[in-house]
Design a protein around this motif. Structure first.
Motif, short mmCIF file in Angstrom:
data_model
loop_
_atom_site.label_atom_id
_atom_site.label_comp_id
_atom_site.label_asym_id
_atom_site.label_seq_id
_atom_site.Cartn_x
_atom_site.Cartn_y
_atom_site.Cartn_z
N MET A 1 57.18 35.98 21.68
CA MET A 1 58.34 35.35 21.98
C MET A 1 59.09 35.22 20.79
O MET A 1 58.81 34.43 19.81
CB MET A 1 57.81 33.91 22.45
N ALA A 2 60.14 36.26 20.69
CA ALA A 2 61.03 36.18 19.61
C ALA A 2 61.97 35.07 19.64
O ALA A 2 62.06 34.66 18.51
CB ALA A 2 61.85 37.56 19.80
N GLU A 3 62.33 34.67 20.64
CA GLU A 3 63.51 33.65 20.55
C GLU A 3 62.76 32.19 20.40
O GLU A 3 61.93 32.02 21.23
CB GLU A 3 64.17 33.35 21.96
N PRO A 4 63.47 31.24 19.91
CA PRO A 4 62.74 30.13 19.53
C PRO A 4 62.95 29.10 20.71
O PRO A 4 63.89 29.24 21.55
CB PRO A 4 63.38 29.46 18.18
N LEU A 5 61.98 28.09 20.86
CA LEU A 5 62.16 27.06 21.99
C LEU A 5 62.82 26.04 21.43
O LEU A 5 62.80 25.29 20.41
CB LEU A 5 60.96 26.76 22.58
N ASN A 6 63.57 25.25 22.12
CA ASN A 6 64.32 23.87 21.55
C ASN A 6 64.19 23.00 23.07
O ASN A 6 64.17 23.60 24.10
CB ASN A 6 65.88 24.00 21.45
N LEU A 7 63.65 21.70 22.84
CA LEU A 7 63.60 20.85 23.76
C LEU A 7 64.82 19.69 23.78
O LEU A 7 64.54 18.96 22.51
CB LEU A 7 62.32 20.35 24.02
N LEU A 8 65.61 19.36 24.56
CA LEU A 8 66.40 18.43 24.73
C LEU A 8 65.74 17.37 25.30
O LEU A 8 65.49 17.57 26.54
CB LEU A 8 67.84 18.58 25.32
N GLY A 9 65.66 16.10 24.83
CA GLY A 9 64.95 14.82 25.54
C GLY A 9 65.31 13.64 25.12
O GLY A 9 66.16 13.66 23.95
N PHE A 10 64.97 12.64 25.70
CA PHE A 10 65.12 11.34 25.26
C PHE A 10 63.83 10.83 24.96
O PHE A 10 62.89 10.82 25.69
CB PHE A 10 65.68 10.53 26.27
N ARG A 11 63.59 10.02 24.08
CA ARG A 11 62.19 9.84 23.25
C ARG A 11 61.33 8.82 24.40
O ARG A 11 60.26 8.99 24.43
CB ARG A 11 62.18 9.18 21.99
N VAL B 1 67.54 14.73 31.28
CA VAL B 1 66.63 15.25 30.50
C VAL B 1 65.13 15.38 31.10
O VAL B 1 64.88 14.72 32.11
CB VAL B 1 66.35 14.63 29.09
N PRO B 2 64.22 16.22 30.54
CA PRO B 2 64.46 17.38 29.57
C PRO B 2 65.39 18.49 29.92
O PRO B 2 65.35 18.79 31.14
CB PRO B 2 63.19 17.53 29.39
N VAL B 3 65.60 19.26 28.85
CA VAL B 3 66.30 20.52 28.94
C VAL B 3 65.65 21.36 28.28
O VAL B 3 65.53 21.26 26.97
CB VAL B 3 67.89 20.48 28.85
N LEU B 4 65.12 22.80 28.51
CA LEU B 4 64.46 23.56 27.71
C LEU B 4 65.35 24.95 27.24
O LEU B 4 66.03 25.30 28.41
CB LEU B 4 63.39 23.98 28.43
N LEU B 5 65.64 25.21 26.13
CA LEU B 5 66.52 26.29 25.71
C LEU B 5 65.66 27.36 25.05
O LEU B 5 64.57 27.04 24.13
CB LEU B 5 67.50 25.76 24.71
N HIS B 6 65.45 28.47 25.72
CA HIS B 6 64.85 29.77 25.08
C HIS B 6 65.95 30.59 24.79
O HIS B 6 66.01 31.64 25.86
CB HIS B 6 63.87 30.09 26.09
#
Length: 214
Positions: A1-11, A55-60
């Motif tokens: 998994m070369a690309e990092p994961l980012n998670l957009l969310g509301f706590r 939310v959530p939104v996952l970015l890969h």
């Protein structure tokens, strides 16, 4: 998994918590970015990722994924740990059924009505509406009965290994039973109560609790 994961969310979002549990259970990590879907003006970070404002939104890398059930399946396929999707067709179908019930019939009464007005509003210094709590408790009974029947059947919600269905339901149940009347109601559904007794101490549920001191 070369690309990092980012998670957009509301706590405080129950669906964000589901995605965070998914990351833990699949052995993945992501950079978390707070985004408020309830802001008076659209959150610019969230608006840049999705026109739906949820939310959530996952970015890969360049891949952007919304909808929590889809995010869970993607994390399951991406992660290094054993799959959280059952291999036999009936158990897999029951898993999908539970997730569908949660989204269509559980979220609104258990979370938006009972939890929001019976716990959350007070936690953030606002007034809840006891009439909405009472309405939510009535509307909760049908989905709780359906889930109790599934738990009693043995294919999901009580097996030796958790599945995506457990991740999808557990945070909502955790929010629901913080209201004393809701915890009392759950006791009328023995199979579902037994499932909750087991899953309530699961590390990924405990470690993603946004209200650890309440």
């Amino acid at each position: 998994m070369a690309e990092p994961l980012n998670l957009l969310g509301f706590r405080h979002s129950v669906y964000t918590r589901i995605a965070r549990m998914g990351l833990i259970e699949t052995g993945l990590t992501a950079t978390y970015v707070e985004a408020n879907p309830f802001a008076a003006e659209p959150d610019p970070v969230l608006a840049a990722m999705t026109p739906l404002g949820r939310v959530p939104v996952l970015l890969h890398g360049d891949f952007v994924l919304t909808e929590t059930a889809a995010i869970l399946r993607y994390l399951n396929d991406l992660g290094p740990k054993a799959s959280l999707i059952p291999t036999d067709p009936q158990s897999a179908a029951r898993m999908a059924q539970v997730m569908g019930i949660v989204d269509a019939y559980v979220y609104q009464p258990l979370v938006r009505k009972v939890f929001s007005h019976g716990f959350y509003q007070a936690a953030v210094g606002e007034d809840g509406d006891s009439a909405i709590v009472a309405e939510g408790l009535v509307l909760s009974q049908a989905p709780l009965r359906a889930l109790d029947s599934i738990a009693a059947g043995g294919l999901q919600l009580g097996g030796a290994r958790i599945s995506l269905a457990d991740l999808h339901l557990a945070p909502m149940m955790d929010y629901f039973v913080r209201v004393p009347e809701a915890a009392d109601l759950l006791r009328h559904y023995p199979a579902l109560s037994a499932w909750w007794h087991e899953i309530s101490n699961h590390p990924s549920l405990r470690d993603t609790d946004p209200f650890p001191d309440q």
